[in-house]
Design an enzyme around this catalytic site. Structure first.
Site, PDB file in Angstrom:
ATOM      1  CB  SER A   1      -0.897  -0.027   1.233  1.00 21.75           C
ATOM      2  OG  SER A   1      -1.683   1.115   1.242  1.00 21.75           O
ATOM      3  N   GLY A   2       0.605   2.136  -0.935  1.00 22.08           N
ATOM      4  CA  GLY A   2       1.354   3.385  -1.018  1.00 22.08           C
ATOM      5  C   GLY A   2       2.596   3.298  -1.872  1.00 22.08           C
TER       6      GLY A   2
ATOM      7  N   GLY B   1      -2.413  -3.409  -2.241  1.00 22.24           N
ATOM      8  CA  GLY B   1      -1.121  -4.025  -1.921  1.00 22.24           C
ATOM      9  C   GLY B   1      -1.144  -4.697  -0.555  1.00 22.24           C
TER      10      GLY B   1
ATOM     11  CG  ASN C   1      -1.747   5.606  -0.666  1.00 18.55           C
ATOM     12  OD1 ASN C   1      -1.672   6.828  -0.844  1.00 18.55           O
ATOM     13  ND2 ASN C   1      -1.930   4.744  -1.650  1.00 18.55           N
TER      14      ASN C   1
ATOM     15  CD  GLU D   1      -4.255  -2.772   3.665  1.00 18.85           C
ATOM     16  OE1 GLU D   1      -3.909  -1.771   3.023  1.00 18.85           O
ATOM     17  OE2 GLU D   1      -5.416  -2.951   4.042  1.00 18.85           O
TER      18      GLU D   1
ATOM     19  CB  SER E   1      -5.130   3.676   0.624  1.00 22.14           C
ATOM     20  OG  SER E   1      -4.934   2.293   0.549  1.00 22.14           O
ATOM     21  CB  SER E   2      -6.870   1.270  -4.306  1.00 20.36           C
ATOM     22  OG  SER E   2      -6.020   2.082  -5.068  1.00 20.36           O
TER      23      SER E   2
ATOM     24  CB  THR F   1      -3.534   3.871  -7.800  1.00 26.68           C
ATOM     25  OG1 THR F   1      -3.978   2.796  -6.983  1.00 26.68           O
ATOM     26  CG2 THR F   1      -4.713   4.543  -8.445  1.00 26.68           C
TER      27      THR F   1
HETATM   28  N1  LIG Z   1       5.282   8.081 -10.048  1.00 20.58           N
HETATM   29  C1  LIG Z   1       4.925   8.864  -9.047  1.00 20.58           C
HETATM   30  N2  LIG Z   1       5.261  10.161  -9.083  1.00 20.58           N
HETATM   31  C2  LIG Z   1       4.913  10.982  -8.079  1.00 20.58           C
HETATM   32  N3  LIG Z   1       4.235  10.575  -6.983  1.00 20.58           N
HETATM   33  C3  LIG Z   1       3.871   9.296  -6.893  1.00 20.58           C
HETATM   34  C4  LIG Z   1       4.188   8.365  -7.924  1.00 20.58           C
HETATM   35  N4  LIG Z   1       3.704   7.168  -7.567  1.00 20.58           N
HETATM   36  C5  LIG Z   1       3.095   7.346  -6.362  1.00 20.58           C
HETATM   37  N5  LIG Z   1       3.191   8.609  -5.967  1.00 20.58           N
HETATM   38  C6  LIG Z   1       2.654   9.169  -4.716  1.00 20.58           C
HETATM   39  O1  LIG Z   1       2.372   8.131  -3.838  1.00 20.58           O
HETATM   40  C7  LIG Z   1       1.019   8.109  -3.473  1.00 20.58           C
HETATM   41  C8  LIG Z   1       0.549   6.698  -3.324  1.00 20.58           C
HETATM   42  O2  LIG Z   1       0.530   6.056  -4.562  1.00 20.58           O
HETATM   43  P1  LIG Z   1      -0.606   5.086  -5.008  1.00 20.58           P
HETATM   44  O3  LIG Z   1      -1.904   5.596  -4.584  1.00 20.58           O
HETATM   45  O4  LIG Z   1      -0.403   4.829  -6.429  1.00 20.58           O
HETATM   46  O5  LIG Z   1      -0.263   3.813  -4.139  1.00 20.58           O
HETATM   47  P2  LIG Z   1      -0.865   2.365  -4.244  1.00 20.58           P
HETATM   48  O6  LIG Z   1       0.247   1.439  -4.484  1.00 20.58           O
HETATM   49  O7  LIG Z   1      -1.955   2.366  -5.237  1.00 20.58           O
HETATM   50  O8  LIG Z   1      -1.414   2.090  -2.804  1.00 20.58           O
HETATM   51  P3  LIG Z   1      -2.717   1.325  -2.314  1.00 20.58           P
HETATM   52  O9  LIG Z   1      -2.419  -0.101  -2.333  1.00 20.58           O
HETATM   53  O10 LIG Z   1      -2.916   1.844  -0.959  1.00 20.58           O
HETATM   54  O11 LIG Z   1      -3.811   1.716  -3.237  1.00 20.58           O
HETATM   55  C9  LIG Z   1       0.314   8.888  -4.554  1.00 20.58           C
HETATM   56  O12 LIG Z   1      -0.837   9.498  -4.084  1.00 20.58           O
HETATM   57  C10 LIG Z   1       1.360   9.904  -4.965  1.00 20.58           C
HETATM   58  O13 LIG Z   1       1.334  11.002  -4.078  1.00 20.58           O
HETATM   59 MG   LIG Z   2      -3.936   2.185  -5.152  1.00 19.45          MG
END
Ligand SMILES: Nc1ncnc2c1ncn2[C@@H]1O[C@H](COP(=O)(O)OP(=O)(O)OP(=O)(O)O)[C@@H](O)[C@H]1O
Ligand SMILES: [Mg+2]
Length: 1037
Positions: A149-150, A429, A199, A431, A202-203, A154
């Site tokens: 997560s994070g 992810g 996050n 967690e 977070s999805s 996404t």
């Molecule tokens: N390539 C990137 N460039 C800039 N910031 C990023 C990037 N990837 C992620 N982030 C930052 O990290 C945060 C978390 O990313 P994201 O929501 O994609 O995580 P996740 O893996 O989908 O987590 P979860 O499993 O909780 O959904 C985003 O809101 C953004 O602020």
């Molecule tokens: Mg996500």
């Protein structure tokens, strides 16, 4: 030198080659810079230089087995904002937690249609590679994005979508689809994402999205599958966490008027469901501007204003539900302390106020066939209310996904089967929280499944394939997490089965009895521990109500509290009934009346999830996967902070080291011999245009010609294995060049052909204009062509039988030749025909020829005689009186026929026989020879032109013995007279008269026969003393 060192040396050499290629690349950049595009070249040059930090592909690491070296490489690059690194074709991405200028349109262009290896690692390279593989190999693709997560899953999936939206071909319709695909994200995130401790966005649901492409490669549709939304968040959030974004967006962003209609206040703290985590505001989130984005996205996707209003009414009613307060009575039953919320909810959802109120405080039970309302105590009522809130929100979310799917659906049903697909998986992810419940159990189980898929598709299958193909190979050890998957999902023995059993069994089942059952059933499993089963050290960090799973990614303690309820996901029947009666059109689709009558027990949440994951695995297995492995550099969501311990943990559980080892030992690409040969055969003169020998020999010849070094490839049983991507890319480039040269050749021959055709056309027109002139240079071609075509046509259409008189019309220049040819052809046919006929038939034809010469076009009944064969005689020995035969003596009878004789006086008709011998015609009456006419005395024969059968045998008058001319009639007059003409050799003496015949009656007297046409044959003496003959008219004349 040992093998390991030799390998390392090899890799070093390879690394230095690549370094050199960078220098060359830089040189190109400088050269470019001299040209017009100075800025671009500078940028490229700077980027390339930056990319030289560490290695951009872990396979180039000197010490590829060292975790320290691996992490150091990640760190070095991360510090330079180089967040992407490859392990072969797997992309490792480290979350930068800041906006990097690497997602611009120029960047997209840089990666478009360019081979993986040629540019620095990027999510766009993975996207482009999947897209090109889909197009060129006609195979569906999927991009699997994993990480905790994070870690940035996404965000990565959004970058992929954006890349396709910008770089793929588009038309007006496609633009709408692209917009909808992109706009589905903010909507789903608003309703399905929330701020968690890990996050801020977070999805809280799993998402698999198919993007469909038509044959031109344009995105034309999409479809989303959603997995298990964390509904419990609607009613409860841990400290520091929030509910789903949409609630805050609505309260912060909606116009006053809308809030008034929904009965809401602009203060999140007012709502019980929004205050549990004590964090209504998050610095990184701007709910107000997000609201605007979501509102616009809903319109783009195709929501009408009414639908939006109904959707928001549901969201608002959930907030109101959260504020419904209960008080208890002594009896234990509860009541609602204020009606305000109930009023709002009833209005917003279009349900009856009092029915709703009763349903929130009572439970319907059936006792002895009778339905009774049993009051709920305060705690029961609160949990019924929360269950309703969760059910409403959860089902509305599913409705939302379906609605988006309808809007994204590829409309062209006929072609939808031909659409190619790229699937994008962005699922929650792995967690671990302080307190982990049923949701974390499901989420982490899902991650186990994905790891299993990764193992199946990369580590395991890759090694199995080398074995099957007979490639020498040193197996790489890796942890296969199947054992954990089995622990969770195995039928009857797995945790889910045990949970379901506890949920469904009668009696006092509780979360604790579930825990006990777990201990009894899976207590001995190496990846399962409880407080009771643990050693002293572990006991200290475990609660008594917890069980611990040793996941591939780490240990997680799960608190069993709520497991049964969440798995059952029960909603009281009377609450369901209220929802079914709702006037809100979205809710009516979410709660169907059939559900009320359906007696079957619904599947439990865990089983539903397990089944949907099994389906997802099938979907993913049917596609060619690309992997993006996301890593989170720190827990503080801070830019520039790289926590080694945290990263090492992720590197470990993501199996990246094993991945690298398999990759280093293995081969980057493999292709079946036939595919490889088919694609590249044009690159070698021996295999072009086709190879007749064994496929493996063809491939071997080809790669030797291409200069592959022995260490670059291996030939298996059915496939060629290529160790480095570079080798394949070089071959691809050679093919591109070859295509150009082939295209140039094709172009040249086409041009030549075109010119020739034009020239011929011109010559043709000129020839046509001069066609009547004597042969000259202008018409030479034309005349030859006309002659040639006539002769060819004649050749194809020559008559096949003597009766076939067809003959193509010749061009003027060939009239004479054509006539000669026609005669020749006919002679030839006749000759052929004559050779085949019998003597009888020949005789028959000779007679027919005579008949034709004498009668054709002269006598009316001739045509009728043509198809009838002439017979040898019409009377044979039995028909003729023996005395007559006796009188004839040796004289041979050639033909005999019954005739009618007309008397010279009175023209009476008498039946007679006419016999023809070699020397005379004899008229016979019974046994008497009445008149013998020697052929020498036969002056001629007269016959009419009509259809009658009368004829006159004229005899010479000087002969006194003769009684005069004989007037006879035969029913076969053509045959009879033909016989007479032949026997008497009087072919030229048959006279055909038009209207009358004169004849001698003897002693110089004359008689006349008059002929007229009539309806039937009539022969009679006329008043004028003539013999009058009326001949029937025949149709043919
Ligand atoms: N390539 C990137 N460039 C800039 N910031 C990023 C990037 N990837 C992620 N982030 C930052 O990290 C945060 C978390 O990313 P994201 O929501 O994609 O995580 P996740 O893996 O989908 O987590 P979860 O499993 O909780 O959904 C985003 O809101 C953004 O602020
Ligand atoms: Mg996500």
């Amino acid at each position: 030198m040992d093998v390991g060192r030799m390998q390392d040396l090899l890799w070093k050499t390879r690394a230095s080659i690549i370094e050199k290629s960078f220098v060359v690349q830089n040189l190109h950049c400088v050269q470019d810079a001299v040209g017009s595009d100075w800025e671009r070249a500078m940028m490229e040059s700077a980027l390339t230089a930056r990319d030289r930090v560490g290695v951009q592909d872990f396979v180039l690491l000197e010490n590829h087995t060292s975790e320290v070296a691996f992490i150091e490489n990640l760190r070095k690059r991360f510090k330079e904002n180089l967040i992407y690194t490859y392990i072969g074709s797997v992309l490792v991405s480290v979350n930068p937690y800041k906006d990097l200028e690497i997602y611009t349109k120029q960047h997209m262009e840089r990666y478009r249609g360019v081979n993986f290896y040629e540019v620095s690692p990027h999510i766009y390279a993975v996207s482009d590679n999947a897209y090109r593989s889909m197009r060129s190999e006609k195979r569906d693709q999927c991009i699997l994005i994993s990480g905790e997560s994070g870690a940035g899953k996404t965000e990565a999936s959004k970058k992929v979508l954006q890349y396709y939206a910008v770089t793929c071909p588009a038309s007006e319709h496609v633009q709408t689809v692209k917009d909808r695909l992109l706009q589905s994200n903010p909507v789903l995130e608003a309703f399905g994402n929330a701020k968690t401790l890990r996050n801020d966005n977070s999805s809280r649901f799993g998402k698999y999205m198919d993007v469909q492409f038509d044959f031109k490669g344009a995105p034309v549709g999409g479809h989303i599958l959603n997995y298990l939304l964390e509904k419990s968040r609607v009613v409860h959030q841990s400290h520091g966490e929030r509910n789903f974004h949409i609630f805050y967006q609505l309260i912060e962003g909606a116009e006053d008027e809308l809030l008034r209609r929904l009965g809401l206040e602009r203060m999140a703290q007012q709502y019980q469901y929004l205050v549990k985590g004590s964090c209504p505001k998050v610095s990184s989130i701007n709910d107000r501007s997000d609201w605007k984005v979501v509102r616009k996205a809903l319109s783009v996707i195709g929501f009408s204003d009414d639908e939006v209003e109904e959707l928001l009414s549901i969201i608002a009613s959930v907030l109101h539900l959260g504020n419904v307060q209960y008080s208890g009575e002594d009896s234990g039953s509860s009541y609602i302390t204020t009606d305000t919320q109930i009023k709002y909810i009833a209005r917003l959802l279009g349900v009856d106020f009092s029915v709703l109120k009763e349903a929130l405080t009572h439970k319907k039970i059936t006792a002895k066939g009778e339905e009774l309302m049993s009051p709920l105590n305060q705690e029961q009522a609160s949990s019924a209310r929360d269950a309703l809130s969760k059910a409403i929100y959860g089902r509305t979310f599913t409705w939302l996904v379906n609605k988006i799917n309808t809007s994204l659906a590829f409309k062209d049903k006929f072609n939808s089967k031909n659409a190619s697909v790229i699937g994008l998986l962005d699922i929650y992810g792995f967690e671990v929280f302080q307190n982990n419940s049923f949701e974390q159990f499901c989420i982490n189980y899902c991650n186990e499944k994905l790891q299993q898929l990764f193992i199946e598709l990369t580590l395991k299958s890759e090694q199995e394939e080398y074995e099957a193909e007979g490639i020498t190979w040193e197996p790489v050890q890796y942890f296969n997490n199947k054992i954990i998957c089995d622990l969770v999902e195995e039928k009857f023995k797995g945790i889910i089965s045990i949970l379901d059993e506890e949920c469904l069994r009668p009696g006092d089942a509780s979360d604790i009895t579930f825990l006990v059952k777990l201990e009894d059933t899976v207590g001995g499993h190496a990846h399962f521990v409880t407080h009771k089963l643990a050693d002293g050290k572990t006991r200290k960090v475990m609660g008594r109500e917890e069980f611990r799973l040793l996941h591939y990614a780490g240990e997680v303690n799960y608190n069993v509290n709520g497991f049964l309820d969440k798995n059952n996901d029960l909603l009281f029947r009377n609450l369901k009934e209220v929802m079914c009666s709702s006037e809100n059109r979205i809710l009516t689709q979410c709660f169907s009346r059939e559900e009320l009558t359906d007696k079957k027990l619904p599947e439990t949440t865990a089983t539903q999830f397990k089944n949907s994951l099994a389906k997802l695995m099938e979907i993913l297995m049917s596609k060619d996967p690309s992997y993006v492995r996301c890593i989170k550099p720190n827990d503080a969501k801070q830019a520039g902070r790289f926590e080694e311990v945290l990263v090492r943990h992720q590197v470990k559980y993501l199996g990246l080291m094993e991945n690298l080892r398999v990759r280093r030992a293995g081969f980057a690409y493999r292709r079946r011999y036939e595919v490889f040969l088919q694609r590249y055969k044009s690159l070698c003169p021996d295999t072009w245009p086709s190879w007749d020998g064994r496929l493996v020999d063809g491939v071997s010849t080809l790669v030797k010609h291409l200069g592959y070094k022995p260490e670059e490839y291996k030939l298996g049983r059915t496939k060629i294995f290529i160790r480095f991507p570079k080798t394949l890319f070089a071959t691809e480039e050679a093919l591109e060049e070859r295509k150009h040269s082939l295209a140039t050749k094709l172009q040249a021959s086409w041009k030549g052909y075109n010119q020739k055709t034009k020239y011929r056309k011109l010559r043709w027109v000129l020839g046509f204009m001069f066609r009547h002139h004597p042969r000259c240079p202008e018409n030479e071609y034309f005349l030859d062509y006309v002659r040639y075509t006539f002769l060819m046509k004649l050749h194809r259409a020559l008559p096949k039988t003597v009766l076939d008189k067809s003959w193509p019309t010749p061009p003027p220049a060939l009239t004479e030749a054509s006539e000669l040819l026609r005669k020749l052809c006919m002679q030839n046919l006749v000759w052929k025909y004559c050779k085949t006929i019998s003597p009888e038939w020949k005789h028959q034809l000779e007679q027919k020829v005579v008949a034709s010469e004498v009668f054709k076009d002269k006598k009316d009944n001739y045509p009728q005689s043509v198809p009838k064969l002439f017979v040898g005689t019409r009377l044979d020995g039995d028909d003729i009186n023996p005395k007559v035969l006796q009188a004839l003596g040796t004289e041979k009878m050639k033909y005999a026929v019954p005739v009618t004789k007309y008397d010279r006086k009175g023209f009476k008709a008498r039946a007679r026989q006419l016999l023809l011998t070699a020397s005379s015609a004899i008229i016979v009456e019974e046994a008497k020879l009445k008149q013998r006419i020697d052929y020498s005395a036969l002056k001629g024969v007269s016959v009419s032109s009509l259809s009658d059968g009368l004829f006159v045998l004229h005899v010479t008058c000087e002969d006194n013995k003769q009684k005069g001319d004989a007037v006879l009639q035969s029913d076969h007059v053509i045959e009879t007279l033909t016989k007479v003409a032949i026997c008497a050799d009087k072919i030229n003496n048959i006279n055909i008269n038009q209207s009358s015949i004169k004849f001698t009656l003897g002693q110089g007297k004359e008689g006349i026969i008059d002929f007229t046409s009539g309806s039937e044959l009539l022969v009679a003496k006329a008043k004028n003393g003539h013999l009058s003959v009326t001949a029937p008219r025949l149709n043919s004349r």
